[in-house]
Motif scaffolding. Structure first.
Motif, short mmCIF file in Angstrom:
data_model
loop_
_atom_site.label_atom_id
_atom_site.label_comp_id
_atom_site.label_asym_id
_atom_site.label_seq_id
_atom_site.Cartn_x
_atom_site.Cartn_y
_atom_site.Cartn_z
N LYS A 67 0.84 -1.20 0.00
CA LYS A 67 0.00 0.00 0.00
C LYS A 67 0.88 1.25 0.00
O LYS A 67 0.60 2.21 -0.72
N GLY A 68 1.94 1.24 0.79
CA GLY A 68 2.87 2.36 0.81
C GLY A 68 3.52 2.58 -0.55
O GLY A 68 3.68 3.71 -0.99
N GLN A 93 2.22 1.79 -3.43
CA GLN A 93 1.22 2.33 -4.35
C GLN A 93 1.00 3.82 -4.12
O GLN A 93 0.76 4.57 -5.05
N GLN A 94 1.11 4.27 -2.87
CA GLN A 94 0.89 5.68 -2.55
C GLN A 94 2.12 6.54 -2.83
O GLN A 94 2.01 7.65 -3.33
N ASP A 95 3.31 6.03 -2.46
CA ASP A 95 4.54 6.80 -2.65
C ASP A 95 5.68 5.83 -2.94
O ASP A 95 6.42 5.43 -2.05
N THR A 125 8.89 4.56 -0.43
CA THR A 125 8.86 3.17 0.02
C THR A 125 10.13 2.43 -0.41
O THR A 125 10.71 1.69 0.37
N LYS A 165 6.38 -1.94 -10.72
CA LYS A 165 4.96 -1.81 -11.07
C LYS A 165 4.59 -2.85 -12.13
O LYS A 165 3.54 -3.48 -12.03
#
Length: 74
Positions: free
Chosen positions: A24-25, A27-29, A33, A55
Protein backbone atom coordinates in the motif's frame (compact mmCIF):
# COMPACT_ATOMS: atom_id res chain seq x y z
CA UNK A 1 27.63 1.03 -7.35
CA UNK A 2 26.09 -1.37 -9.82
CA UNK A 3 23.03 -3.48 -9.08
CA UNK A 4 21.36 -6.26 -11.02
CA UNK A 5 18.08 -4.47 -11.71
CA UNK A 6 16.12 -7.59 -12.62
CA UNK A 7 17.22 -9.45 -9.48
CA UNK A 8 16.46 -6.41 -7.32
CA UNK A 9 12.99 -6.08 -8.85
CA UNK A 10 12.24 -9.75 -8.16
CA UNK A 11 13.50 -9.45 -4.58
CA UNK A 12 11.52 -6.28 -3.85
CA UNK A 13 8.36 -7.57 -5.57
CA UNK A 14 8.44 -10.65 -3.35
CA UNK A 15 8.85 -8.48 -0.25
CA UNK A 16 6.02 -6.17 -1.29
CA UNK A 17 3.65 -9.04 -2.07
CA UNK A 18 4.23 -10.56 1.38
CA UNK A 19 3.56 -7.30 3.23
CA UNK A 20 0.25 -5.58 2.42
CA UNK A 21 1.23 -2.44 4.35
CA UNK A 22 4.42 -2.09 2.30
CA UNK A 23 2.50 -2.70 -0.92
CA UNK A 24 0.00 0.00 0.00
CA UNK A 25 2.87 2.36 0.81
CA UNK A 26 4.46 1.56 -2.54
CA UNK A 27 1.22 2.33 -4.35
CA UNK A 28 0.89 5.68 -2.55
CA UNK A 29 4.54 6.80 -2.65
CA UNK A 30 6.77 4.35 -4.54
CA UNK A 31 10.00 6.35 -4.26
CA UNK A 32 9.77 6.83 -0.50
CA UNK A 33 8.86 3.17 0.02
CA UNK A 34 11.78 2.00 -2.13
CA UNK A 35 14.18 4.26 -0.26
CA UNK A 36 13.01 2.65 2.97
CA UNK A 37 13.24 -0.90 1.61
CA UNK A 38 16.62 -0.55 -0.05
CA UNK A 39 18.30 1.99 2.17
CA UNK A 40 19.23 3.90 -1.00
CA UNK A 41 18.70 7.63 -0.88
CA UNK A 42 18.89 8.43 -4.58
CA UNK A 43 17.25 11.14 -6.66
CA UNK A 44 13.80 10.19 -7.91
CA UNK A 45 14.91 10.03 -11.55
CA UNK A 46 17.46 7.35 -10.65
CA UNK A 47 14.84 5.25 -8.85
CA UNK A 48 12.28 5.51 -11.67
CA UNK A 49 13.55 2.44 -13.60
CA UNK A 50 13.20 0.39 -10.42
CA UNK A 51 9.73 1.83 -9.75
CA UNK A 52 8.61 1.10 -13.33
CA UNK A 53 10.00 -2.42 -13.19
CA UNK A 54 8.31 -3.13 -9.88
CA UNK A 55 4.96 -1.81 -11.07
CA UNK A 56 5.18 -4.03 -14.16
CA UNK A 57 6.23 -7.05 -12.09
CA UNK A 58 3.43 -6.55 -9.57
CA UNK A 59 0.87 -6.08 -12.36
CA UNK A 60 2.10 -9.25 -14.08
CA UNK A 61 1.83 -11.12 -10.79
CA UNK A 62 -1.74 -9.94 -10.33
CA UNK A 63 -2.55 -10.95 -13.90
CA UNK A 64 -1.07 -14.38 -13.27
CA UNK A 65 -3.24 -14.83 -10.18
CA UNK A 66 -6.33 -13.81 -12.15
CA UNK A 67 -5.50 -16.28 -14.93
CA UNK A 68 -5.01 -19.07 -12.38
CA UNK A 69 -8.46 -18.27 -11.02
CA UNK A 70 -9.94 -18.48 -14.51
CA UNK A 71 -8.31 -21.86 -15.11
CA UNK A 72 -10.11 -23.24 -12.06
CA UNK A 73 -13.45 -22.28 -13.60
CA UNK A 74 -12.91 -24.56 -16.60
Amino acid sequence: MSIDLKAKIEELAARLQKAPALLKGFQQDPVKTLEGLTGMNLPEEQLQPLVAGLKARLAAGGLGDALDGLKKLF
